[in-house]
Scaffold this motif. Sequence first.
Motif, PDB file in Angstrom:
ATOM      1  N   ALA A   1       0.818  -1.214   0.000  1.00  0.00           N
ATOM      2  CA  ALA A   1       0.000   0.000   0.000  1.00  0.00           C
ATOM      3  C   ALA A   1       0.852   1.265   0.000  1.00  0.00           C
ATOM      4  O   ALA A   1       0.524   2.245  -0.678  1.00  0.00           O
ATOM      5  CB  ALA A   1      -0.939  -0.008   1.203  1.00  0.00           C
ATOM      6  N   PHE A   2       1.948   1.269   0.756  1.00  0.00           N
ATOM      7  CA  PHE A   2       2.757   2.479   0.901  1.00  0.00           C
ATOM      8  C   PHE A   2       3.928   2.548  -0.079  1.00  0.00           C
ATOM      9  O   PHE A   2       4.446   3.637  -0.327  1.00  0.00           O
ATOM     10  CB  PHE A   2       3.288   2.586   2.339  1.00  0.00           C
ATOM     11  CG  PHE A   2       2.263   3.047   3.335  1.00  0.00           C
ATOM     12  CD1 PHE A   2       2.085   4.405   3.575  1.00  0.00           C
ATOM     13  CD2 PHE A   2       1.475   2.137   4.023  1.00  0.00           C
ATOM     14  CE1 PHE A   2       1.141   4.843   4.489  1.00  0.00           C
ATOM     15  CE2 PHE A   2       0.527   2.565   4.938  1.00  0.00           C
ATOM     16  CZ  PHE A   2       0.357   3.928   5.174  1.00  0.00           C
TER      17      PHE A   2
ATOM     18  N   PHE B   1      -7.781   0.435   8.511  1.00  0.00           N
ATOM     19  CA  PHE B   1      -6.982   1.038   7.454  1.00  0.00           C
ATOM     20  C   PHE B   1      -7.131   0.246   6.160  1.00  0.00           C
ATOM     21  O   PHE B   1      -7.270   0.827   5.078  1.00  0.00           O
ATOM     22  CB  PHE B   1      -5.510   1.099   7.870  1.00  0.00           C
ATOM     23  CG  PHE B   1      -4.650   1.828   6.884  1.00  0.00           C
ATOM     24  CD1 PHE B   1      -4.621   3.217   6.861  1.00  0.00           C
ATOM     25  CD2 PHE B   1      -3.870   1.132   5.968  1.00  0.00           C
ATOM     26  CE1 PHE B   1      -3.831   3.900   5.936  1.00  0.00           C
ATOM     27  CE2 PHE B   1      -3.084   1.797   5.053  1.00  0.00           C
ATOM     28  CZ  PHE B   1      -3.070   3.191   5.028  1.00  0.00           C
ATOM     29  N   ARG B   2      -7.130  -1.076   6.281  1.00  0.00           N
ATOM     30  CA  ARG B   2      -7.273  -1.890   5.068  1.00  0.00           C
ATOM     31  C   ARG B   2      -8.657  -1.712   4.446  1.00  0.00           C
ATOM     32  O   ARG B   2      -8.791  -1.660   3.220  1.00  0.00           O
ATOM     33  CB  ARG B   2      -7.011  -3.356   5.386  1.00  0.00           C
ATOM     34  CG  ARG B   2      -7.123  -4.247   4.156  1.00  0.00           C
ATOM     35  CD  ARG B   2      -6.336  -5.511   4.268  1.00  0.00           C
ATOM     36  NE  ARG B   2      -6.341  -6.244   3.024  1.00  0.00           N
ATOM     37  CZ  ARG B   2      -5.612  -7.335   2.790  1.00  0.00           C
ATOM     38  NH1 ARG B   2      -4.794  -7.793   3.732  1.00  0.00           N
ATOM     39  NH2 ARG B   2      -5.666  -7.957   1.639  1.00  0.00           N
TER      40      ARG B   2
ATOM     41  N   HIS C   1     -10.622   0.940   4.560  1.00  0.00           N
ATOM     42  CA  HIS C   1     -10.851   2.265   3.983  1.00  0.00           C
ATOM     43  C   HIS C   1      -9.747   2.700   3.011  1.00  0.00           C
ATOM     44  O   HIS C   1      -9.989   3.558   2.163  1.00  0.00           O
ATOM     45  CB  HIS C   1     -11.012   3.294   5.101  1.00  0.00           C
ATOM     46  CG  HIS C   1     -12.213   3.046   5.952  1.00  0.00           C
ATOM     47  ND1 HIS C   1     -13.501   3.288   5.533  1.00  0.00           N
ATOM     48  CD2 HIS C   1     -12.334   2.532   7.211  1.00  0.00           C
ATOM     49  CE1 HIS C   1     -14.358   2.957   6.487  1.00  0.00           C
ATOM     50  NE2 HIS C   1     -13.670   2.492   7.519  1.00  0.00           N
ATOM     51  N   GLY C   2      -8.547   2.153   3.151  1.00  0.00           N
ATOM     52  CA  GLY C   2      -7.524   2.355   2.144  1.00  0.00           C
ATOM     53  C   GLY C   2      -6.595   3.526   2.322  1.00  0.00           C
ATOM     54  O   GLY C   2      -5.564   3.601   1.640  1.00  0.00           O
ATOM     55  N   SER C   3      -6.916   4.464   3.199  1.00  0.00           N
ATOM     56  CA  SER C   3      -6.016   5.593   3.428  1.00  0.00           C
ATOM     57  C   SER C   3      -6.324   6.201   4.786  1.00  0.00           C
ATOM     58  O   SER C   3      -7.417   6.014   5.340  1.00  0.00           O
ATOM     59  CB  SER C   3      -6.183   6.663   2.351  1.00  0.00           C
ATOM     60  OG  SER C   3      -7.411   7.359   2.510  1.00  0.00           O
ATOM     61  N   GLU C   4      -5.342   6.960   5.317  1.00  0.00           N
ATOM     62  CA  GLU C   4      -5.542   7.609   6.603  1.00  0.00           C
ATOM     63  C   GLU C   4      -6.679   8.623   6.526  1.00  0.00           C
ATOM     64  O   GLU C   4      -7.491   8.724   7.446  1.00  0.00           O
ATOM     65  CB  GLU C   4      -4.252   8.292   7.058  1.00  0.00           C
ATOM     66  CG  GLU C   4      -4.373   8.948   8.426  1.00  0.00           C
ATOM     67  CD  GLU C   4      -3.059   9.519   8.937  1.00  0.00           C
ATOM     68  OE1 GLU C   4      -3.092  10.237   9.959  1.00  0.00           O
ATOM     69  OE2 GLU C   4      -2.007   9.240   8.325  1.00  0.00           O
TER      70      GLU C   4
ATOM     71  N   LYS D   1      -9.335   8.568   4.712  1.00  0.00           N
ATOM     72  CA  LYS D   1     -10.635   7.893   4.719  1.00  0.00           C
ATOM     73  C   LYS D   1     -10.935   7.284   6.086  1.00  0.00           C
ATOM     74  O   LYS D   1     -12.098   7.207   6.488  1.00  0.00           O
ATOM     75  CB  LYS D   1     -10.679   6.836   3.623  1.00  0.00           C
ATOM     76  CG  LYS D   1     -10.704   7.434   2.221  1.00  0.00           C
ATOM     77  CD  LYS D   1     -10.746   6.350   1.156  1.00  0.00           C
ATOM     78  CE  LYS D   1     -10.790   6.974  -0.236  1.00  0.00           C
ATOM     79  NZ  LYS D   1     -10.796   5.944  -1.309  1.00  0.00           N
TER      80      LYS D   1
END
Length: 401
Positions: free
Chosen positions: A84-85, A358-359, A361-364, A366
């Motif tokens: 992801a990062f 986090f997984r 929603h996909g981003s901080e 969100k």
Amino acid sequence: MGGTFYIAVMPPKKEVVEKKPLLGRPGNNVKAGIVGLPNVGKSSLFNILCDMQVRAENFPFCTIDPNVSRVALPDERFDWLVGAFQPEKVIPAYLNVTDIAGLIKGAHEGEGLGNAFLSHIQATDAIYQVVRIFEDSEILHVDESIDPLRDMVVISDELRLKDIETLEREVAKMDNLVSRGIDKSRAPELEFAKGLLESLKAGNEARFGDYSARDIEFLNNYLLLTAKPVIYLLNLCEEDYIRKKNKWLAKVAAWLKTNRPGDSVIPFSVKFEEKLRAMSKEDAAAYCAQNDVKSALPKIITIGYEKLGLINFFTCGPIEVRSWTIRRETKVPQAAAVIHTDFEKHFIMAEVMAYADFREHGSEAKVVAAGKLQMRGKEYVVQDGDILHIKHNAGGAGRKK
């Protein structure tokens, strides 16, 4: 004269559950030791786990000094965060593993190189006991026959007998202090130690006791070998591992259920793992699919990690994704100290995201929009998989890690 009567009913008192400390040495830099009789596959397993080549010759006492290395913890969460990062730097969590020479009957009295080996085990925090259940006339067995039940009893007895020696010395010291009035405050510990000594002499192992929080504080002082968690690794031949059958499996499982309840047992095969290791990643995957089998190594590593009472939290960003190791029940300032001791001293607060949130929603951003970002203070107990941003004023107000 009429009226309404009200009866006040007090809510039942909440039962106070005693919070017990963890059994074993405090700290995050803990390690698991691989033990067993000679020629059962200990060093070969260590080679595979740590991708090292230590001597693994076919004779007793091949390994004298313990070989120490570390193996990366398999963690799908960490792998996903890296994807992801896409950070510049990646640092996984590690399990420290020690390969310890083979024990034999009489080791607690110095047989073989017993005393040295037992001191190496004492320096570990959990035990992988490798048990041979494969037949191979070319690989010597120290007792000249295959009997895993006998072998497990030999190892267990040697550790227990060494614990008896250790505790007898402790009891003698405390008895002297208490009886002479030098330190009467040790009387409760003396009483506990005498009871534990009798239990060991009766054939029990220290990790199976029903202890109070105070008892555990006492017990942790002695670093007893039988207080360490044990994972039994049953080493099969490749054919038996693939077909998941061996005449000893049911007998060993029944013995462990009766005599070592709660200890973990994992069948594996050194020969199978060595074959996979020699293949390419693609060929190994195809071979496993063809035989409907998979490597036991991830389970061996993960269970060892769990038995040591360890969990992970993550710090994430474009520069680095890192998995940090702490013990269960660690509060967030102490978790921050694993990153840098100044972060504990100058701790302000922590921003916490659960990995699952986090997984999902996909981003901080969100996660924040969904109201799932938590602001936590000094009393927060870090949960396995938390993603933390530590706010502190070390070297400047409000900096984050």
